[in-house]
Design an enzyme around this catalytic site. Structure first.
Site, PDB file in Angstrom:
ATOM      1  CG  ASP A  16      -4.315   0.878  11.707  1.00  0.00           C
ATOM      2  OD1 ASP A  16      -4.121   2.083  11.074  1.00  0.00           O
ATOM      3  OD2 ASP A  16      -3.556  -0.294  11.414  1.00  0.00           O
ATOM      4  CG  HIS A 208       0.362  -3.538  12.467  1.00  0.00           C
ATOM      5  ND1 HIS A 208      -0.764  -3.114  13.613  1.00  0.00           N
ATOM      6  CD2 HIS A 208      -0.229  -3.043  11.360  1.00  0.00           C
ATOM      7  CE1 HIS A 208      -1.652  -2.125  13.122  1.00  0.00           C
ATOM      8  NE2 HIS A 208      -1.234  -2.425  11.642  1.00  0.00           N
ATOM      9  CG  HIS A 210      -1.024  -2.649   6.374  1.00  0.00           C
ATOM     10  ND1 HIS A 210      -1.370  -1.521   5.794  1.00  0.00           N
ATOM     11  CD2 HIS A 210      -1.140  -2.677   7.639  1.00  0.00           C
ATOM     12  CE1 HIS A 210      -1.839  -0.800   6.844  1.00  0.00           C
ATOM     13  NE2 HIS A 210      -1.526  -1.502   7.858  1.00  0.00           N
ATOM     14  CB  CYS A 241      -2.250   0.012   1.916  1.00  0.00           C
ATOM     15  SG  CYS A 241      -0.736   0.770   1.896  1.00  0.00           S
ATOM     16  CG  ASN A 250      -4.793  -2.937   9.272  1.00  0.00           C
ATOM     17  OD1 ASN A 250      -3.813  -2.686   9.815  1.00  0.00           O
ATOM     18  ND2 ASN A 250      -5.772  -1.658   9.405  1.00  0.00           N
TER      19      ASN A 250
END
Length: 293
Positions: A16, A208, A210, A241, A250
């Site tokens: 990711d 998860h 951000h 993002c 993240n």
């Protein structure tokens, strides 16, 4: 509920984190990063994805990366993302022992991201789930936009719970709840987790986050008290993002590990070695390392 004695960190940086880099990251660099993450004590690492290289060119080397990594060390899981049966079959052929599928709690995001409705995307995962169960491969599920959508705005907790419940019914051992645009607050996160926990046991959930809005650590801290004990994070905060250019993406693994240590919660992570992994990838990408957590 009380705080967990231990939290498992799932490292998503190699997948990711790197998938949105503007230049192709060499396989050798990925191997070096993964080796350092293992040495730091991280036992769950997302290493790549079996999506079309036309969609995500940074992940085109995943089959070669898996071959060169070989079997994961004892006690460590290498995870890969798969979008459908074809991706699963490629992952299985490469020796994957954990695969992840990804859905969204927003219809518009699902259509824009995978060109399918939520229901249609879940249908695509049925043969993946069947294949994983037959082969003894662990299945993980992701739900995007759990605390807000870039197209629809606020997302109802009940919508998140519905998608998470359907992923659990497919056989996902763990379901990661993603604040894709970093729009959440501790209050909205707690409401969302409470709704999901009515369908899926908290011990099967992961966060998860951000850090777009700078609240990721606050959200994690709040949800730990609701039975969540798995947190996704990305070394050096890799991964921006795409819906908030220039904003953090993240949450950094270093920051999460440091917060948990201050809270007296064990992670099994060596923070000095984790910091070294962060310096390694920052140097490889030509960036300054993250400030000390």
């Amino acid at each position: 509920m009380t705080l967990p004695a231990r939290v498992r960190l799932v490292e998503v940086g190699p997948r990711d984190g790197l998938q949105n880099e503007p230049v192709i990251v060499p396989t050798e660099v990925k191997l070096g990063l993964i080796a350092r993450l293992v040495a730091a004590g991280l036992d769950g690492i997302e290493v790549g994805s079996f999506v079309s290289p036309a969609w995500v060119p940074q992940m085109a080397d995943t089959p070669d990366l898996m071959r060169r990594l070989g079997p994961a060390p004892a006690g460590v899981r290498y995870g890969v993302l798969v979008p459908n049966r074809r991706g699963f079959e490629a992952a299985q052929a490469a020796g994957a022992r954990e695969v992840a599928v990804f859905a969204a709690a927003s219809e518009t995001f699902s259509e824009r991201n995978v060109n399918a409705s939520i229901a249609a995307s879940l249908e695509r995962f049925a043969p993946v789930a069947e294949g994983a169960a037959a082969a003894g491969i662990r299945l993980r599920g992701y739900v995007s936009c759990v605390l807000g959508c870039p197209y629809e705005g606020a997302v109802a907790p009940s919508a998140v719970a519905d998608v998470a419940g359907r992923l659990a019914a497919l056989g996902c051992a763990e379901i990661s709840l993603g604040d894709t645009i970093g729009a959440g607050t501790p209050e909205t996160a707690l409401a969302m987790v409470a709704a999901v926990a009515e369908r899926v046991a908290p011990e099967r959930l992961a966060l998860h986050c951000h850090d777009t809005g700078g609240r990721a650590l606050d959200i994690i801290r709040a949800c730990l008290d609701r039975g969540v004990s798995v947190v996704d994070a990305s070394v050096a905060g890799l991964g921006g993002c795409p819906y908030a250019p220039g904003a953090p993406g993240n949450v950094a693994t270093e920051a999460v590990a440091a917060m948990l240590e201050r809270m007296g919660i064990a992670t099994g992570v060596d923070r000095e070695r984790l910091a070294e992994a962060g310096r390694f990838i920052a140097g490889a990408l030509g960036r300054l390392p993250a400030p000390p957590a």
